[in-house]
Design a protein around this motif. Structure first.
Motif, PDB file in Angstrom:
ATOM      1  N   ASN A 101       0.871  -1.174   0.000  1.00 15.19           N
ATOM      2  CA  ASN A 101       0.000   0.000   0.000  1.00 15.19           C
ATOM      3  C   ASN A 101       0.909   1.226   0.000  1.00 15.19           C
ATOM      4  O   ASN A 101       1.585   1.507   0.990  1.00 15.19           O
ATOM      5  N   ASN A 102       0.952   1.946  -1.113  1.00 16.90           N
ATOM      6  CA  ASN A 102       1.877   3.071  -1.249  1.00 16.90           C
ATOM      7  C   ASN A 102       1.483   4.286  -0.413  1.00 16.90           C
ATOM      8  O   ASN A 102       2.289   5.207  -0.243  1.00 16.90           O
ATOM      9  N   GLU A 103       0.256   4.290   0.112  1.00 19.55           N
ATOM     10  CA  GLU A 103      -0.186   5.410   0.950  1.00 19.55           C
ATOM     11  C   GLU A 103       0.206   5.204   2.407  1.00 19.55           C
ATOM     12  O   GLU A 103       0.561   6.157   3.105  1.00 19.55           O
ATOM     13  N   THR A 104       0.157   3.957   2.866  1.00 19.86           N
ATOM     14  CA  THR A 104       0.461   3.677   4.273  1.00 19.86           C
ATOM     15  C   THR A 104       1.831   3.018   4.464  1.00 19.86           C
ATOM     16  O   THR A 104       2.359   2.996   5.574  1.00 19.86           O
ATOM     17  N   GLY A 105       2.379   2.457   3.381  1.00 23.50           N
ATOM     18  CA  GLY A 105       3.650   1.741   3.481  1.00 23.50           C
ATOM     19  C   GLY A 105       3.487   0.296   3.909  1.00 23.50           C
ATOM     20  O   GLY A 105       4.476  -0.440   4.019  1.00 23.50           O
ATOM     21  N   GLU A 106       2.246  -0.128   4.159  1.00 21.78           N
ATOM     22  CA  GLU A 106       2.014  -1.504   4.597  1.00 21.78           C
ATOM     23  C   GLU A 106       2.328  -2.484   3.464  1.00 21.78           C
ATOM     24  O   GLU A 106       1.886  -2.307   2.332  1.00 21.78           O
ATOM     25  N   MET A 107       3.085  -3.520   3.786  1.00 16.82           N
ATOM     26  CA  MET A 107       3.506  -4.502   2.794  1.00 16.82           C
ATOM     27  C   MET A 107       3.110  -5.899   3.268  1.00 16.82           C
ATOM     28  O   MET A 107       3.492  -6.321   4.355  1.00 16.82           O
ATOM     29  N   LYS A 108       2.318  -6.598   2.442  1.00 13.66           N
ATOM     30  CA  LYS A 108       1.838  -7.928   2.798  1.00 13.66           C
ATOM     31  C   LYS A 108       2.400  -8.964   1.832  1.00 13.66           C
ATOM     32  O   LYS A 108       2.382  -8.762   0.620  1.00 13.66           O
ATOM     33  N   ARG A 109       2.854 -10.060   2.390  1.00 18.69           N
ATOM     34  CA  ARG A 109       3.467 -11.107   1.566  1.00 18.69           C
ATOM     35  C   ARG A 109       2.407 -11.922   0.837  1.00 18.69           C
ATOM     36  O   ARG A 109       1.400 -12.331   1.416  1.00 18.69           O
ATOM     37  N   LEU A 110       2.663 -12.169  -0.443  1.00 19.49           N
ATOM     38  CA  LEU A 110       1.770 -12.981  -1.268  1.00 19.49           C
ATOM     39  C   LEU A 110       2.253 -14.427  -1.229  1.00 19.49           C
ATOM     40  O   LEU A 110       3.407 -14.712  -1.542  1.00 19.49           O
ATOM     41  N   THR A 111       1.382 -15.344  -0.845  1.00 20.04           N
ATOM     42  CA  THR A 111       1.777 -16.754  -0.778  1.00 20.04           C
ATOM     43  C   THR A 111       1.089 -17.607  -1.833  1.00 20.04           C
ATOM     44  O   THR A 111       1.620 -18.639  -2.237  1.00 20.04           O
ATOM     45  N   SER A 112      -0.089 -17.199  -2.295  1.00 21.96           N
ATOM     46  CA  SER A 112      -0.777 -17.922  -3.368  1.00 21.96           C
ATOM     47  C   SER A 112      -0.612 -17.139  -4.659  1.00 21.96           C
ATOM     48  O   SER A 112      -0.970 -15.964  -4.714  1.00 21.96           O
ATOM     49  N   ARG A 113      -0.078 -17.759  -5.664  1.00 20.94           N
ATOM     50  CA  ARG A 113       0.242 -17.056  -6.904  1.00 20.94           C
ATOM     51  C   ARG A 113      -0.973 -17.005  -7.824  1.00 20.94           C
ATOM     52  O   ARG A 113      -1.179 -17.890  -8.660  1.00 20.94           O
ATOM     53  N   SER A 114      -1.794 -15.986  -7.660  1.00 24.55           N
ATOM     54  CA  SER A 114      -2.967 -15.812  -8.515  1.00 24.55           C
ATOM     55  C   SER A 114      -3.387 -14.351  -8.496  1.00 24.55           C
ATOM     56  O   SER A 114      -3.065 -13.606  -7.560  1.00 24.55           O
ATOM     57  N   VAL A 115      -4.120 -13.938  -9.527  1.00 24.42           N
ATOM     58  CA  VAL A 115      -4.620 -12.568  -9.596  1.00 24.42           C
ATOM     59  C   VAL A 115      -5.587 -12.302  -8.448  1.00 24.42           C
ATOM     60  O   VAL A 115      -5.550 -11.241  -7.815  1.00 24.42           O
ATOM     61  N   SER A 116      -6.446 -13.269  -8.150  1.00 25.88           N
ATOM     62  CA  SER A 116      -7.432 -13.084  -7.079  1.00 25.88           C
ATOM     63  C   SER A 116      -6.751 -12.912  -5.724  1.00 25.88           C
ATOM     64  O   SER A 116      -7.215 -12.132  -4.876  1.00 25.88           O
TER      65      SER A 116
END
Length: 275
Positions: free
Chosen positions: A253-268
């Motif tokens: 999130n470029n507004e808050t700086g929050e970064m969440k790790r993606l573990t399932s490789r899909s668009v959804s």
């Protein structure tokens, strides 16, 4: 006398049988070896490619493992797990952290709208087979194309394989001649090349020439170290964030700086982390 002749005849026949057996065995080994080599050539797409790959493997071995002590090899084997693709599944967003304003400034070209609220960060290596798999899936660009107003994609350099930092710098050098799209074209070409991941520096420079870039200028840019600091900076950033595998992907999130790790490789899964 007759017995002597018989003995000599039997001996001669025995010798002939032995010679024929040896010849037959040698011929069989020759045919088997030829077939094995032929299969290897076919696997690599021809004899020329096979011989080039074998030469590169030999050279890389002599320059790396061939110069390592037993202790060095043990240490590297102990670190090997960190180079594997992370396990799929699990809870999306695990490993959430907040980035500083400095870290939110992309050093590499951005695919999509530069001021989008969210970014996909891929910490990758241009000699990593798992990174090639993620790249070839097209998931990151597909997600951006589906959410053009709110999402972009940034490739972050975590180049730890031997030749990867050089390839990353050459790709960045292409921007000087043809803009940011040239960078993404270069990354496409590196992953698509038939020699991947064994492409040499000259191979990668030649890719740019095929795209209409000036090879001499690319080489000049590379030798100047113009983009080395960017590649090094992103490597340091990855280590600081605890990244230890490639590809490692986050939604930011470029507004808050929050970064969440993606573990399932899909668009959804990417879209879920944008909520």
């Amino acid at each position: 006398m007759t017995n002597t002749k018989k003995s000599n005849g039997i001996f001669a026949l025995s010798c002939l049988a032995i010679v024929l057996t040896v010849v037959n065995i040698a011929f069989t080994f020759f045919i088997v070896d030829y077939k094995i080599k032929e299969n290897e050539y076919n696997t690599y797409g021809g004899k020329d490619i096979y011989e080039k790959v074998m030469y590169i493997n030999k050279t890389q071995y002599e320059n790396t493992i061939g110069k390592m002590t037993l202790e060095d090899i043990k240490n590297n084997l102990g670190q090997a797990d960190g180079q594997q693709i992370p396990e799929q599944g699990g809870n999306e967003g695990t490993g959430t952290m907040t980035l500083s304003k400095e870290d939110l400034v992309p050093n590499n070209p951005v695919y999509g709208k530069k001021d989008a609220k969210f970014s996909i960060y891929e910490f990758g290596d241009l000699e990593c087979p798992a990174c090639k798999g993620f790249h070839d899936s097209g998931i990151a660009k597909e997600a951006v194309d589906k959410n053009p107003d709110t999402l972009n994609y940034v490739y972050r350099n975590f180049q730890f394989h031997q030749g990867a930092p050089t390839k990353a710098q050459i790709a960045l050098c292409s921007i000087d001649q043809k803009g940011e799209q040239a960078y993404f074209d270069y990354v496409d070409d590196i992953f698509a090349d038939k020699y991947f991941p064994r492409t040499t520096e000259d191979d990668v420079l030649a890719m740019g020439e095929k795209r209409g870039l000036d090879k001499a200028k690319l080489k000049e840019c590379l030798d100047s170290g113009k983009y080395k600091s960017i590649v090094d900076k992103e490597y340091d950033m990855a280590q600081r964030l605890g990244v230890n595998a490639t590809p490692t992907i986050f939604v930011v999130n470029n507004e808050t700086g929050e970064m969440k790790r993606l573990t399932s490789r899909s668009v959804s899964a990417i879209e879920e982390l944008m909520k």
